[in-house]
Enzyme design. Structure first.
Site, PDB file in Angstrom:
ATOM      1  N   GLU A 111      -2.043  -8.876   3.384  1.00 14.21           N
ATOM      2  CA  GLU A 111      -2.401  -9.357   4.729  1.00 14.21           C
ATOM      3  C   GLU A 111      -3.904  -9.358   4.958  1.00 14.21           C
ATOM      4  O   GLU A 111      -4.373  -9.932   5.946  1.00 14.21           O
ATOM      5  CB  GLU A 111      -1.697  -8.503   5.797  1.00 14.21           C
ATOM      6  N   HIS A 131      -3.701  -5.013  -0.182  1.00 17.41           N
ATOM      7  CA  HIS A 131      -3.156  -5.503   1.086  1.00 17.41           C
ATOM      8  C   HIS A 131      -3.099  -7.033   1.080  1.00 17.41           C
ATOM      9  O   HIS A 131      -4.144  -7.669   1.287  1.00 17.41           O
ATOM     10  CB  HIS A 131      -4.026  -5.028   2.251  1.00 17.41           C
ATOM     11  N   CYS A 162       0.840  -1.206   0.000  1.00 14.65           N
ATOM     12  CA  CYS A 162       0.000   0.000   0.000  1.00 14.65           C
ATOM     13  C   CYS A 162       0.874   1.253   0.000  1.00 14.65           C
ATOM     14  O   CYS A 162       1.604   1.470  -0.965  1.00 14.65           O
ATOM     15  CB  CYS A 162      -0.983  -0.051   1.169  1.00 14.65           C
TER      16      CYS A 162
END
Length: 214
Positions: free
Chosen positions: A196, A194, A85
């Site tokens: 994650e 993202h 990001c």
């Protein structure tokens, strides 16, 4: 193997660390560190990021020796690097969020405000771009092995990196037009989305990154 996540107050450190720990082999270590010296024995480096480009750049600058340590480890020693990001956006030459701020200058281009058009129903799209979107993979890359065009990743952003060299562009998504989703150059890769937060796709990408030996 030792993956170091750079702590510069960016906000998504813990979620990035937990995802990396899930994706890592059993003998790997994942460390979150604000100490520039920790990059010396890192095998892989991750720069996460949540917030505004200028604030994140100031956060990096506030960590003693961190900019020099990143330059040495990533650019001179060629260690595998993943920006996430705003961590990816910082790879650019400059950002235009709250004024013009120099970036790390690793990818030619600048970070600009999204200016989406309309969706297929003629409705104007909103900024920030938030939610799941399909990736359009533009070329093969070891970090994207096993991922295909049409795979869904999770985005939260209002700005994106407009690259000057199309060879640096690795993936896009469609948000009223093509938006940079991933970039890559040499030992560096960055994702606007993202990993994650991208469930199975994100874990696969992180596992690929930890196995990457550019």
């Amino acid at each position: 193997m030792k993956a170091v996540i750079v702590d510069y107050g960016s906000g998504n450190l813990r979620s990035a660390a937990k995802a990396l720990e899930r994706a890592a082999p059993a003998d790997a270590s994942v460390e979150v560190s604000a100490d520039a010296a920790s990059l010396a024995d890192a095998s892989h480096i991750v720069l996460p990021g949540v917030g505004a480009f200028a604030d994140c750049k100031r956060g990096l600058e506030a960590r003693p020796g961190m900019l020099d340590a990143l330059e040495r480890a990533v650019r001179r020693e060629g260690k595998p690097f993943l920006g996430i990001c705003v961590g990816m956006q910082l790879m650019a030459a400059r950002g235009r969020e709250f004024g013009v701020t120099p970036g790390l200058g690793w990818i030619a281009g600048e970070v600009r405000l999204l200016e989406p058009g309309t969706d297929r129903h003629g409705m104007k799209l909103k900024v920030p771009h938030m939610g799941w979107n399909e990736l359009q993979l533009l070329r093969p890359h070891p970090v994207f092995d096993g991922l295909v065009t049409g795979s869904h990743a999770y985005f939260v952003h209002s700005y994106h990196l407009a690259v000057e060299d199309p060879a640096d562009l690795l993936a896009t998504c469609d948000y009223g037009g093509p938006v940079t989703a991933a970039v890559a150059r040499a030992n560096m890769v960055g994702t606007q989305f993202h990993p994650e937060k991208s469930q199975a796709l994100g874990l696969k990408l992180l596992a690929n990154f930890l196995a990457w030996k550019p």
